[in-house]
Design an enzyme around this catalytic site. Structure first.
Site, mmCIF file in Angstrom:
data_model
loop_
_atom_site.group_PDB
_atom_site.id
_atom_site.type_symbol
_atom_site.label_atom_id
_atom_site.label_comp_id
_atom_site.label_asym_id
_atom_site.label_seq_id
_atom_site.Cartn_x
_atom_site.Cartn_y
_atom_site.Cartn_z
ATOM 1 N N ARG A 138 10.264 20.129 -40.283
ATOM 2 C CA ARG A 138 10.909 21.058 -41.209
ATOM 3 C C ARG A 138 11.929 20.271 -42.037
ATOM 4 O O ARG A 138 12.423 19.234 -41.609
ATOM 5 C CB ARG A 138 11.629 22.159 -40.435
ATOM 6 C CG ARG A 138 10.700 23.046 -39.638
ATOM 7 C CD ARG A 138 11.504 24.033 -38.784
ATOM 8 N NE ARG A 138 10.603 24.898 -38.037
ATOM 9 C CZ ARG A 138 10.182 24.654 -36.799
ATOM 10 N NH1 ARG A 138 10.582 23.564 -36.149
ATOM 11 N NH2 ARG A 138 9.359 25.493 -36.193
ATOM 12 N N LYS A 176 13.520 24.549 -33.734
ATOM 13 C CA LYS A 176 14.001 25.921 -33.555
ATOM 14 C C LYS A 176 14.160 26.201 -32.068
ATOM 15 O O LYS A 176 13.385 25.708 -31.252
ATOM 16 C CB LYS A 176 13.006 26.908 -34.158
ATOM 17 C CG LYS A 176 13.071 26.997 -35.662
ATOM 18 C CD LYS A 176 12.197 28.134 -36.135
ATOM 19 C CE LYS A 176 12.299 28.315 -37.632
ATOM 20 N NZ LYS A 176 11.410 29.358 -38.109
ATOM 21 N N HIS A 225 8.101 23.245 -47.016
ATOM 22 C CA HIS A 225 7.306 24.008 -46.043
ATOM 23 C C HIS A 225 5.810 23.980 -46.385
ATOM 24 O O HIS A 225 4.972 24.001 -45.489
ATOM 25 C CB HIS A 225 7.820 25.438 -45.919
ATOM 26 C CG HIS A 225 7.706 25.952 -44.530
ATOM 27 N ND1 HIS A 225 8.473 25.470 -43.482
ATOM 28 C CD2 HIS A 225 6.876 26.870 -43.991
ATOM 29 C CE1 HIS A 225 8.125 26.089 -42.367
ATOM 30 N NE2 HIS A 225 7.164 26.943 -42.651
ATOM 31 N N ARG A 267 4.552 20.997 -44.782
ATOM 32 C CA ARG A 267 4.365 21.246 -43.347
ATOM 33 C C ARG A 267 3.054 21.999 -43.103
ATOM 34 O O ARG A 267 2.289 21.654 -42.206
ATOM 35 C CB ARG A 267 5.562 22.037 -42.822
ATOM 36 C CG ARG A 267 5.529 22.362 -41.341
ATOM 37 C CD ARG A 267 6.879 22.978 -40.930
ATOM 38 N NE ARG A 267 6.821 23.768 -39.740
ATOM 39 C CZ ARG A 267 6.910 23.293 -38.499
ATOM 40 N NH1 ARG A 267 7.040 21.985 -38.308
ATOM 41 N NH2 ARG A 267 6.869 24.100 -37.462
ATOM 42 N N HIS A 312 5.673 25.335 -32.274
ATOM 43 C CA HIS A 312 5.523 26.788 -32.208
ATOM 44 C C HIS A 312 5.518 27.231 -30.750
ATOM 45 O O HIS A 312 4.787 26.669 -29.939
ATOM 46 C CB HIS A 312 4.205 27.231 -32.858
ATOM 47 C CG HIS A 312 4.178 27.071 -34.335
ATOM 48 N ND1 HIS A 312 3.001 27.037 -35.053
ATOM 49 C CD2 HIS A 312 5.169 26.954 -35.254
ATOM 50 C CE1 HIS A 312 3.266 26.896 -36.336
ATOM 51 N NE2 HIS A 312 4.579 26.842 -36.485
ATOM 52 N N TYR A 326 -3.414 29.089 -39.289
ATOM 53 C CA TYR A 326 -4.099 27.990 -39.973
ATOM 54 C C TYR A 326 -5.612 28.058 -39.824
ATOM 55 O O TYR A 326 -6.325 27.313 -40.476
ATOM 56 C CB TYR A 326 -3.582 26.637 -39.457
ATOM 57 C CG TYR A 326 -2.135 26.445 -39.785
ATOM 58 C CD1 TYR A 326 -1.732 26.152 -41.081
ATOM 59 C CD2 TYR A 326 -1.156 26.605 -38.814
ATOM 60 C CE1 TYR A 326 -0.395 26.017 -41.398
ATOM 61 C CE2 TYR A 326 0.191 26.468 -39.119
ATOM 62 C CZ TYR A 326 0.550 26.175 -40.413
ATOM 63 O OH TYR A 326 1.867 26.052 -40.735
#
Length: 187
Positions: A47, A69, A135, A138, A161, A170
């Site tokens: 990110r 995150k 992004h 990414r 994730h 995706y």
């Protein structure tokens, strides 16, 4: 008292660009730092917030760990081109900043806004008729890996994730390839 049902949201299909377009962005850029920013974001899938906090000494043997995150550490990798760009870029630096990518003026880490501006300029120079953000790079990383046969669970780990459902967005790429192959076999 009756509850009003929430409207169903349309599935979010991530925007991405092809590797050839990323190569064009890098090749059309004359500024080494610009090349590095684009290459680093695409080759590692990090990110923009992770990139601007990346320190020079974190990268060893084309790998590094970021705190993503949820404060979770995540192992990331870079390709040969990005490794070479990092070496070239660091040779041009005469400052003592610990950050990998710095502002030319203030010699402190760049901001997310600067990264976006750099990418906007590179997109324009490459004559791409689309908006590209950190992004999007990414998303392009994840899409590229999936199209080239990487297991979606491994992509989930690389992206950091917590849920496979997040990574599953995706699969639209595979769905398109699947239909194309089906149509070709049904002739």
């Amino acid at each position: 008292k009756a509850l009003v049902p929430l409207p169903k949201r349309e599935p979010n299909i991530p925007k991405f660009i092809k590797k050839e377009d990323i190569d064009r962005m890098i090749e059309s850029s004359e500024i080494l730092r610009t090349k590095l920013i684009i290459s680093l974001l695409f080759s590692s899938g990090i990110r923009v917030s992770e990139m601007i906090n990346l320190e020079k000494d974190q990268i060893r043997d084309k790998r590094f760990t970021v705190i993503g995150k949820g404060k979770k550490p995540r192992l990331c990798f870079i390709d040969e081109r990005t490794g070479n760009l990092i070496e070239e870029y660091l040779k041009t630096r005469k400052d003592s900043s610990k950050y990998l990518i710095i502002s030319k003026r203030s010699k402190t880490r760049i901001t997310a806004g600067t990264a976006q501006l750099v990418i906007n300029n590179a997109t324009a120079r490459a004559k791409l008729n689309t908006n590209v953000s950190p992004h999007v790079l990414r998303h392009s990383y994840a899409t590229h890996l999936l199209k080239n046969g990487m297991d979606i669970r491994k992509i989930q780990i690389l992206l950091g994730h917590s849920s496979l459902n997040t990574t599953a967005m995706y699969t639209h790429v595979i769905d398109n390839d699947l239909e194309r192959e089906y149509r070709g076999k049904m002739k």
